[in-house]
Design an enzyme around this catalytic site. Structure first.
Site, short mmCIF file in Angstrom:
data_model
loop_
_atom_site.label_atom_id
_atom_site.label_comp_id
_atom_site.label_asym_id
_atom_site.label_seq_id
_atom_site.Cartn_x
_atom_site.Cartn_y
_atom_site.Cartn_z
N ALA A 159 -34.52 -0.79 -8.11
CA ALA A 159 -33.59 -1.72 -8.74
C ALA A 159 -33.57 -3.07 -8.06
O ALA A 159 -33.57 -3.17 -6.83
CB ALA A 159 -32.18 -1.11 -8.73
N GLU B 120 -43.07 -5.22 -13.44
CA GLU B 120 -42.68 -6.42 -12.72
C GLU B 120 -42.82 -6.14 -11.23
O GLU B 120 -42.44 -5.06 -10.76
CB GLU B 120 -41.25 -6.84 -13.05
CG GLU B 120 -41.10 -7.49 -14.40
CD GLU B 120 -39.68 -7.96 -14.68
OE1 GLU B 120 -38.79 -7.68 -13.85
OE2 GLU B 120 -39.46 -8.59 -15.72
N GLN C 144 -35.87 -1.49 -21.19
CA GLN C 144 -36.44 -0.23 -20.71
C GLN C 144 -35.48 0.96 -20.87
O GLN C 144 -34.27 0.80 -20.96
CB GLN C 144 -36.83 -0.37 -19.23
CG GLN C 144 -38.07 -1.20 -18.98
CD GLN C 144 -37.84 -2.68 -19.11
OE1 GLN C 144 -36.72 -3.15 -19.12
NE2 GLN C 144 -38.92 -3.42 -19.22
N TYR D 262 -38.92 -8.35 -6.85
CA TYR D 262 -38.35 -9.69 -6.81
C TYR D 262 -38.07 -10.15 -5.38
O TYR D 262 -38.08 -11.34 -5.09
CB TYR D 262 -37.01 -9.71 -7.56
CG TYR D 262 -37.07 -9.61 -9.06
CD1 TYR D 262 -38.27 -9.43 -9.74
CD2 TYR D 262 -35.90 -9.71 -9.81
CE1 TYR D 262 -38.30 -9.34 -11.12
CE2 TYR D 262 -35.92 -9.63 -11.19
CZ TYR D 262 -37.12 -9.44 -11.85
OH TYR D 262 -37.14 -9.35 -13.21
#
Length: 747
Positions: A587, A642, A310, A645
């Site tokens: 992040a 995404e 990216q 996480y």
């Protein structure tokens, strides 16, 4: 192509209803200024004294409804009637009221004004509220304006994220900055700072090689380079250069200074590969923040390698040979890369995507394309493969609806520096060059900003009528940079990074024609910002089709070198805006620690404008809806996502419609929306038992159409139950195999 599993470490609060998300997001982006040209209607209420009949508790004061902060709200006790009022400070003419209701809204209320706060006049009929944003056109005047609620819609109290009053005023709420002191200096041969090296054909190849090697070798397996302060720009004046092999690391740009790409020819390579990045040596999944622009390459050995992920655009480049987008170790079963962007370029030979998981190519010409893993998207690409999703995973549009290529720096025949601004194109295909239509602006019409410049100084330059050119480095901003003049160019080279320091917004673009913003990176500061960047004004719909605002290569980070926080990174209110290649990233790793309660961020992009086009939209790891699209007739060509996480457990991540939040949310009232080529991936490595019910959430209307969308569970770590709404099936698919679920068309 063998499908691959995710890297061990790659790039991620709260619980409110959808209505609260939409309402809060809008409330967070109210602009607190206006120019004289906008004096017909300006925001009047934000930051003014507010009172209420009651409050549920000290946590929900009246002031929270006029503070512009999406994370705060006023809430009353659980009884009827209730009111909330704001003191405008003097008598004003009122034209519009915007209420951003929480789920606890009024089923009957009126808007009232008063000169003294005692005697009230209705300026609206009795109105039924609704969860979310509600705009009322009213006519009246008064110093005090209130929402007078008579009936609740729920057993709870009345609750407003924001109560916004607009009206006419001869004075801006916060005046546009005016120049103070002498005019700031400008030049047609500006000093671009110590981070920029400029070469010409007489420069020995050994000198150039030494410079690029020094910049790159300092980053080899460095544990700090990925989020460091180093910035490198290598600029080549027109001419032909002997053998140069430029390895490109973090925050590095290689660019030509010709009017056309073929004015600068490099023999050798501008190279990006795996094996050099600390902690990710086997892959190219963290090859972020680098670029190549406006030059031609005669590649050594016939093929140039650009194995990026990216925020690493290749624009306006001529590859006189082949181009590979995968790392050199891709055939060893673990060398992979995870997405990139190519535009306005020509590749004489074959483009091989290899292990690239997803990629977007726009308005270019290639001889042939080979390969595809999950999501390869093309628009306006001559020589692109045919539309065949999902086998192979190619999504192809013959043209791009609207384009305006990125402004670029060049040197004219007299040795003076200028910025070329390409013109708008419609239904475009192929590269725009040579003979690119557009206009050329001398550098004396730009303020060349350098690290250390304050927001006040930059705003002084804008008030002076100058455009902005940011040189490489970091900029600490204790106030908002405000662009109010139509057609202003705000551009940068070498990843200049804007960091708000007081919970302020970093950049605010007025609802005016033709502003161009490009080449800027934003880092959220340690004090939460309601937004990092706003385009336009909430609730205002002005037709900008003939000359839209455009954003290109604009990147956002929440958590990187600092433990940043921002509720929303980008809010777009202006109609017809072009969003051309952004990466909004909460992040999953950084130079400072990251985590669910550390670098908080709700949403990457909120679109309230109509007829907005996104080409190359990368949004990742936010904690609620990652993209919220409220405007009508929106279009997205290529979406990559995404999920966060670091969701700690399912109870911490319950959205308004079940488990988790969709990556791409089209609001329920939207009647017309199109998306081509979208992928959303799960990797819930903190708690693999976490699931999200769907990746794409859209209203079921014939005018809302999704084409070529998919989901993947990376390494089977976490579950996405459906692709779109309740359609598409679950991933992992099956367990033990990183295989996507594909939906060719919805509905």
């Amino acid at each position: 192509m063998t499908l691959i599993s995710p890297p061990p470490a790659r790039r991620r609060r709260g619980l409110v209803t959808l209505s609260a998300v939409l309402a809060g997001a809008l409330g967070a982006t109210v602009i607190t200024f206006a120019t004289q040209a906008d004096a017909a209607e300006v925001p009047l209420s934000q930051g003014k004294p507010a009172t209420a009949s009651t409050t549920e508790s000290a946590a929900f004061p009246a002031s929270a409804a006029v503070d512009g902060n999406a994370g705060t709200r006023w809430s009353s006790t659980f009884a009827d009637p209730q009111w909330l009022q704001v003191d405008l400070g003097s008598t004003q003419t009122i034209s519009r009221v915007v209420l951003n209701w929480e789920a606890a809204y009024a089923s009957a209320f009126t808007i009232q004004t008063s000169a003294n706060g005692t005697t009230w006049t209705n300026v609206s009929p009795t109105t039924t509220g609704r969860a979310g944003e509600q705009t009322l056109t009213v006519s009246g005047s008064g110093r005090y304006v209130r929402m007078n609620g008579t009936t609740r819609a729920t057993p709870y109290g009345y609750s407003l994220w924001e109560f916004q009053v607009f009206g006419t005023s001869s004075t801006p709420t916060t005046p546009t900055p005016t120049p103070s002191g002498p005019n700031l200096p400008t030049s047609d041969t500006p000093d671009l700072g110590a981070n920029v090296r400029i070469f010409d054909p007489s420069t020995p190849a050994s000198t150039i090689q030494s410079a690029v090697d020094q910049a790159f070798n300092a980053q080899l397996r460095s544990s700090t380079a990925q989020f460091g302060t180093q910035r490198h720009v290598f600029l080549f004046k027109p001419g032909t250069y002997g053998r140069v092999w430029a390895n490109v690391g973090f925050y590095t740009t290689v660019a030509g200074l010709g009017l056309n790409p073929d004015d600068v020819t490099i023999n050798g390579a501008v190279n990006v590969d795996s094996g050099w990045n600390y902690g990710d040596e086997s892959n190219a999944t963290q090859n972020f923040w680098r670029s190549m622009e406006n030059l031609s390459i005669v590649p050594e050995g016939g093929t140039n390698r650009w194995a990026v992920s990216q925020a690493a655009p290749m624009r306006r480049v001529h590859i006189k040979g082949n181009l590979t987008l995968a790392p050199s170790n891709q055939d060893n079963g673990q060398g992979y890369s995870s997405g990139g962007y190519l535009a306005d370029s020509v590749v004489d030979g074959v483009v091989s995507s290899g292990s690239q998981q997803q990629w977007y190519t726009r308005d270019s010409r290639i001889a042939r394309w080979d390969g595809g893993v999950w999501n390869m998207v093309f628009s306006g690409v001559q020589g692109a493969p045919g539309n065949a999703f999902p086998n192979p995973p190619h999504t192809t549009l013959a043209t791009t609806p609207v384009t305006r290529e990125k402004p670029y720096l060049y040197v004219d025949s007299a040795g003076l520096y200028r910025v070329f601004v390409p013109a708008l194109r419609r239904n475009s295909a192929g590269a725009s060059w040579p003979n690119t239509a557009g206009s050329s602006i001398p550098m004396r019409e730009f303020y060349v900003a350098k690290p250390g410049d304050s927001a006040a100084r930059i705003n002084q330059a804008l008030a002076q009528g100058l455009n902005l050119f940011f040189t490489p480095g970091t900029y600490q901003l204790n106030d908002t940079i405000r662009v109010t003049r139509a057609n202003t160019v705000v551009t940068g080279i070498g990843y200049p990074t804007l960091i708000p320091t007081n919970g302020n917004e970093a950049l605010n673009i007025a609802d005016v024609d033709g502003v161009k913003v490009s080449g800027i990176t934003f880092d959220a500061g340690t004090v939460n910002s309601p937004t990092l960047m706003t385009v336009g004004r909430a609730g205002v719909h002005t037709d900008h089709a003939a000359n839209p605002i455009s954003l290109q290569d604009v990147f956002f980070r929440i958590g990187s070198s600092v433990q940043g926080k921002a509720t929303t990174t980008l809010a777009v209110h202006s109609d017809d805006t072009i969003i051309d290649h952004i990466w909004a990233w909460r992040a999953d790793h950084g130079g400072a620690p990251t985590g669910w309660t550390v670098n908080t961020g709700d949403t990457g992009l909120i679109v309230n404008g109509d007829d907005v086009l996104a080409t190359g939209l990368f949004v990742e790891h936010y904690q609620k809806y990652e993209v919220i699209w409220n405007g009508n007739r929106g279009k997205t060509i290529f979406f990559q996502n995404e999920k966060p996480y670091d969701v700690p457990n399912q109870a911490a991540w319950i959205g308004p419609r079940g488990n988790g939040y969709a990556a791409y949310k089209v609001a329920d009232n939207v009647t017309d929306h199109q998306l081509w080529g979208g992928g959303s991936y799960a990797y819930f490595n903190v708690n693999p038992s976490v699931r999200v019910d769907r990746a794409f959430e859209v209203p079921n209307r014939s005018g809302v159409q999704l084409r070529s969308v998919l989901t993947v569970s990376l390494g089977d770590v976490g579950t996405i139950a459906n692709v779109v709404n309740d359609t598409g099936g679950s991933v992992p698919n099956p367990a033990g195999n990183t295989t996507p679920r594909n939906v060719v068309a919805y509905p």
